[in-house]
Design a protein around this motif. Structure first.
Motif, PDB file in Angstrom:
ATOM      1  N   LEU A 210       9.418   4.225 -15.036  1.00  0.00           N
ATOM      2  CA  LEU A 210       8.166   4.953 -14.974  1.00  0.00           C
ATOM      3  C   LEU A 210       7.388   4.511 -13.746  1.00  0.00           C
ATOM      4  N   PRO A 211       6.760   5.448 -13.039  1.00  0.00           N
ATOM      5  CA  PRO A 211       6.015   5.067 -11.845  1.00  0.00           C
ATOM      6  C   PRO A 211       4.784   4.260 -12.207  1.00  0.00           C
ATOM      7  N   SER A 212       4.439   3.269 -11.383  1.00  0.00           N
ATOM      8  CA  SER A 212       3.275   2.447 -11.621  1.00  0.00           C
ATOM      9  C   SER A 212       2.017   3.187 -11.199  1.00  0.00           C
ATOM     10  N   LYS A 213       0.894   2.571 -11.480  1.00  0.00           N
ATOM     11  CA  LYS A 213      -0.381   3.208 -11.150  1.00  0.00           C
ATOM     12  C   LYS A 213      -0.508   3.410  -9.650  1.00  0.00           C
ATOM     13  N   ASN A 214       0.021   2.463  -8.854  1.00  0.00           N
ATOM     14  CA  ASN A 214      -0.108   2.521  -7.413  1.00  0.00           C
ATOM     15  C   ASN A 214       1.054   3.243  -6.749  1.00  0.00           C
ATOM     16  N   ASP A 215       1.947   3.828  -7.536  1.00  0.00           N
ATOM     17  CA  ASP A 215       3.058   4.586  -6.967  1.00  0.00           C
ATOM     18  C   ASP A 215       2.518   5.917  -6.439  1.00  0.00           C
ATOM     19  N   PRO A 216       2.622   6.163  -5.095  1.00  0.00           N
ATOM     20  CA  PRO A 216       2.049   7.393  -4.543  1.00  0.00           C
ATOM     21  C   PRO A 216       2.667   8.653  -5.123  1.00  0.00           C
ATOM     22  N   PHE A 217       3.934   8.597  -5.583  1.00  0.00           N
ATOM     23  CA  PHE A 217       4.594   9.778  -6.132  1.00  0.00           C
ATOM     24  C   PHE A 217       4.090  10.104  -7.539  1.00  0.00           C
ATOM     25  N   ASN A 218       3.239   9.182  -8.089  1.00  0.00           N
ATOM     26  CA  ASN A 218       2.646   9.434  -9.394  1.00  0.00           C
ATOM     27  C   ASN A 218       1.313  10.152  -9.262  1.00  0.00           C
ATOM     28  N   ILE A 219       0.833  10.347  -8.027  1.00  0.00           N
ATOM     29  CA  ILE A 219      -0.448  11.007  -7.795  1.00  0.00           C
ATOM     30  C   ILE A 219      -0.239  12.522  -7.806  1.00  0.00           C
ATOM     31  N   LYS A 220      -1.114  13.228  -8.505  1.00  0.00           N
ATOM     32  CA  LYS A 220      -1.016  14.691  -8.570  1.00  0.00           C
ATOM     33  C   LYS A 220      -2.406  15.292  -8.455  1.00  0.00           C
TER      34      LYS A 220
ATOM     35  N   PRO B 260      -6.751  -1.019  -0.989  1.00  0.00           N
ATOM     36  CA  PRO B 260      -7.411  -2.141  -0.305  1.00  0.00           C
ATOM     37  C   PRO B 260      -6.604  -2.660   0.890  1.00  0.00           C
ATOM     38  N   SER B 261      -5.266  -2.468   0.872  1.00  0.00           N
ATOM     39  CA  SER B 261      -4.419  -2.973   1.953  1.00  0.00           C
ATOM     40  C   SER B 261      -4.506  -2.116   3.216  1.00  0.00           C
ATOM     41  N   VAL B 262      -5.095  -0.921   3.104  1.00  0.00           N
ATOM     42  CA  VAL B 262      -5.214  -0.025   4.266  1.00  0.00           C
ATOM     43  C   VAL B 262      -6.510  -0.351   4.998  1.00  0.00           C
ATOM     44  N   ILE B 263      -6.404  -0.874   6.227  1.00  0.00           N
ATOM     45  CA  ILE B 263      -7.598  -1.240   6.996  1.00  0.00           C
ATOM     46  C   ILE B 263      -8.309   0.015   7.506  1.00  0.00           C
ATOM     47  N   THR B 264      -7.530   0.888   8.158  1.00  0.00           N
ATOM     48  CA  THR B 264      -8.088   2.160   8.646  1.00  0.00           C
ATOM     49  C   THR B 264      -7.104   3.274   8.308  1.00  0.00           C
TER      50      THR B 264
ATOM     51  N   ALA C 258     -16.409  16.125   1.428  1.00  0.00           N
ATOM     52  CA  ALA C 258     -15.489  17.083   0.809  1.00  0.00           C
ATOM     53  C   ALA C 258     -14.330  17.382   1.759  1.00  0.00           C
ATOM     54  N   ASN C 259     -13.184  17.733   1.175  1.00  0.00           N
ATOM     55  CA  ASN C 259     -11.989  18.102   1.957  1.00  0.00           C
ATOM     56  C   ASN C 259     -11.555  16.986   2.907  1.00  0.00           C
ATOM     57  N   TRP C 260     -11.697  15.762   2.447  1.00  0.00           N
ATOM     58  CA  TRP C 260     -11.236  14.617   3.250  1.00  0.00           C
ATOM     59  C   TRP C 260      -9.713  14.601   3.274  1.00  0.00           C
ATOM     60  N   LYS C 261      -9.123  14.383   4.436  1.00  0.00           N
ATOM     61  CA  LYS C 261      -7.672  14.405   4.582  1.00  0.00           C
ATOM     62  C   LYS C 261      -7.132  12.988   4.729  1.00  0.00           C
ATOM     63  N   GLY C 262      -6.099  12.667   3.976  1.00  0.00           N
ATOM     64  CA  GLY C 262      -5.462  11.359   4.052  1.00  0.00           C
ATOM     65  C   GLY C 262      -3.963  11.464   3.848  1.00  0.00           C
ATOM     66  N   ILE C 263      -3.319  10.321   3.795  1.00  0.00           N
ATOM     67  CA  ILE C 263      -1.885  10.229   3.548  1.00  0.00           C
ATOM     68  C   ILE C 263      -1.672   9.707   2.136  1.00  0.00           C
ATOM     69  N   ILE C 264      -0.771  10.336   1.378  1.00  0.00           N
ATOM     70  CA  ILE C 264      -0.621   9.996  -0.045  1.00  0.00           C
ATOM     71  C   ILE C 264      -0.193   8.551  -0.249  1.00  0.00           C
ATOM     72  N   THR C 265       0.601   7.998   0.720  1.00  0.00           N
ATOM     73  CA  THR C 265       1.038   6.606   0.582  1.00  0.00           C
ATOM     74  C   THR C 265      -0.093   5.613   0.811  1.00  0.00           C
TER      75      THR C 265
END
Length: 610
Positions: free
Chosen positions: A431-441, A450-454, A488-495
């Motif tokens: 089962l994917p963990s809470k921090n698994d990006p493929f679990n985000i929908k 927190p590990s992403v500086i920018t 609103a409509n902020w763009k990011g990377i799922i990982t």
């Protein structure tokens, strides 16, 4: 027209400010820069009177004269004059702070003004003398000090972080600090060297890949030739067997013909004897029917004298060859051929398998520390099961060649073969963990890890590590669109994102390691039913930790003493100085100083339902 002349505008940009060249100058090595950019770079990087080109690193013993390139400057101005059409700012892009109505995409940000400008509104910074001194950078979210709300312009080498000027008089006083420009230039030199090495490594790897492609293609061609040769050999073998089969068939047919010819002769002879006997029978019949006695007697002797022909020897068909015996011989031959072919072909297949077994086993997928289990396709592992099953999940402790050592909960130091194992994702669970990006929908609450500086597409407005937004859309290129309260409509990377649960939003939820004996605790609101049941306790109950043993703890609640629970199901309740137990008011007061306690009758207690 200028765009058609320039083509790729990036190659006409200053490598220092990353903008189109302004007052372009060309130094002796041939590279061009903005006059102000190269001048400032050389003024801050004057090392023993030597000057270097920021791109090719060529060194000049004396400072080269900086003469304005008129032709290049005219081309740049023509290009800027054609850039009147301005695009709207999309998700993750910086908008101009001075445009009203539509949000026009910003092209520059000023570190002094702490604002971003489109192509139109940035012009004063190039024309107004007072604004020319401001530092312009490519449009981006201007990083500011979270403590002093000042622009980050100094680098602290002691703490390895960017700080503002006020930090130098505060937390970073006495530290080894330099300007961000100097630190950037020094690190850029190192990164340039690293980039050169990476390019060389890429070239070497590309050559290896090219050679590998040729080797693989050659190997594939060799395999095809082996298949074709095998088909040819077995086809010839089949033809040889068919030829010998035809020879045997022809021999059988020849034997059959010889026997049939002999039988035909016997048939003809026997038929002639039958015909002769029938003639004699007719003569005897006529003699027996005559009424003349004299005639009967005269002919009787002559007819009876030929009675010897009645004793002709009997003949029968006796073939020289028994085809039943031939059938048995053919069956025996087929059996011997089948046995021989099976044995020899099995030997050949075994030899081919032995050759393929010598290939090295690659363990790119499994490394020490991975969670693994035995593949479902493996019926019995090479080194047996022991206490391990297909459901067992363990941690790789050691890898040596094709063998690996795994610590399973059921058995420590279990030995297995790498090719028989598979990785298990999410720390021992499918089962994917809470921090698994493929679990985000779409619809999930998320925030930046927190590990992403920018973030790759920058922070945007009012977005921080603490911001929690709702996923609006997930693109096929792994980008995600999020609606944050401030953007609103902020763009990011799922990982770069992680899911936020209700417990995370509540805030001061306790970790098991934070709870100690004597703390006031209660059952977390997210726990529907505790592992050891409620008893007389409820979500509103607040008790004191009496004992902690492993994951279990004992709590004294007003409703129930010695209540047993699980550490991970509890949270600490912060003390407010006032507590109510069994209807009595308890005050936690520090009497180390002088203080006046008002009349308790004047204290208005307001209890909130937990």
């Amino acid at each position: 027209m200028a765009e058609a002349i320039l083509g790729d505008q990036d190659q006409y940009s200053c490598s220092i400010c990353l903008d189109l060249l302004r007052d372009p100058v060309t130094i002796p090595c041939g590279h061009s820069y903005c006059m102000s950019c190269i001048g400032e770079c050389w003024n801050t990087n004057d090392l023993n009177g030597t000057y270097r080109c920021p791109q090719c690193r060529q060194t000049f013993k004396s400072k080269p004269p900086l003469n304005r390139s008129t032709v290049l400057a005219e081309i740049m101005e023509k290009l800027r004059s054609t850039e009147s059409a301005q695009s709207l700012a999309g998700p993750g892009e910086i908008a101009c702070d001075f445009c009203s109505g539509e949000m026009i995409k910003a092209v520059k940000s000023c570190l002094e003004c702490r604002a971003s400008y489109c192509q139109t509104h940035v012009q004063p910074h190039y024309n107004v003398p007072a604004l020319k001194k401001h530092k312009l950078v490519k449009a981006a979210v201007i990083p500011v000090c979270p403590k002093h709300d000042k622009v980050l312009e100094v680098y602290c080498r002691t703490d390895q972080k960017c700080v503002c000027m006020h930090c130098l008089l505060d937390d970073h006083k006495g530290h080894d600090t330099v300007s961000s420009t100097i630190e950037r230039n020094e690190k850029q030199i190192k990164l340039t060297d690293t980039q050169t090495k990476v390019k060389q490594t890429i070239q070497a790897k590309e050559k290896e890949l090219q050679k590998m492609n040729m080797d693989i293609a050659s190997h594939s061609d060799s395999a095809k030739k082996a298949v074709e040769n095998s088909k040819k050999v077995f086809s010839e073998l089949v033809k040889f067997i068919e030829k010998k089969s035809n020879e045997v068939i022809e021999k059988i047919k020849a034997e059959e013909k010889a026997d049939l010819d002999q039988g035909a002769k016997l048939q003809k002879k026997l038929q002639e004897e039958i015909t002769e006997l029938k003639k004699r029978e007719g003569v005897l019949e006529d003699l027996l029917q005559t009424d003349n006695n004299i005639q009967f007697l005269q002919n009787c002797e002559s007819v009876s004298s030929s009675s010897a022909s009645d004793e002709l020897p009997s003949s029968s068909f006796q073939p020289y060859c028994s085809f039943e015996d031939i059938r048995k011989l053919i069956c025996e031959l087929a059996g011997r051929l089948e046995t021989t072919c099976t044995q020899e072909i099995s030997k050949t297949i075994t030899n081919v398998s032995d050759l393929s077994a010598k290939r090295p086993h690659f363990t790119f997928d499994i490394v020490v520390g991975d969670h693994v289990r035995v593949k479902p396709s493996v019926v019995t592992p090479t080194h047996k099961w022991g206490s391990v099953t297909h459901l067992s999940i363990g941690v790789v402790k050691k890898i040596q060649g094709d063998l690996l050592t795994v610590d399973f909960p059921e058995q420590r130091n279990w030995t297995g073969v790498v090719s028989e194992m598979e990785r298990v994702t999410s720390a021992g669970s499918d089962l994917p963990s809470k921090n698994d990006p493929f679990n985000i929908k779409v619809g999930d609450k998320v925030r930046v890890k927190p590990s992403v500086i920018t973030p790759k597409h920058n922070w945007g407005r009012n977005v921080t590590h603490k911001s929690v937004g709702v996923v609006k859309d997930i693109k096929s290129d792994d980008s995600v669109v999020v609606d944050f309260p401030g953007h609103a409509n902020w763009k990011g990377i799922i990982t770069e994102m992680e899911k936020v649960t209700n417990d995370d939003e509540i805030g001061p939820s306790s970790l098991g390691s934070n709870i100690k004996i004597g703390d006031k605790v209660r059952v977390k609101p997210s726990v529907v039913t505790p592992t050891h049941k409620w008893g007389a306790v409820t979500h509103k109950s607040i008790g004191v930790v009496k004992k902690i043993q492993g994951e279990s703890l004992t709590v004294d609640f007003p409703e129930q003493k010695n209540w047993t629970g699980i550490v991970s199901e509890m949270e600490i309740v912060a003390s407010t100085g006032l507590d109510i137990q069994n209807g009595s008011l308890i005050l936690d007061v520090d009497f180390s100083g002088i203080m006046t306690i008002p009349d308790l009758a004047d204290i208005k207690l307001e209890t909130e339902s937990e």
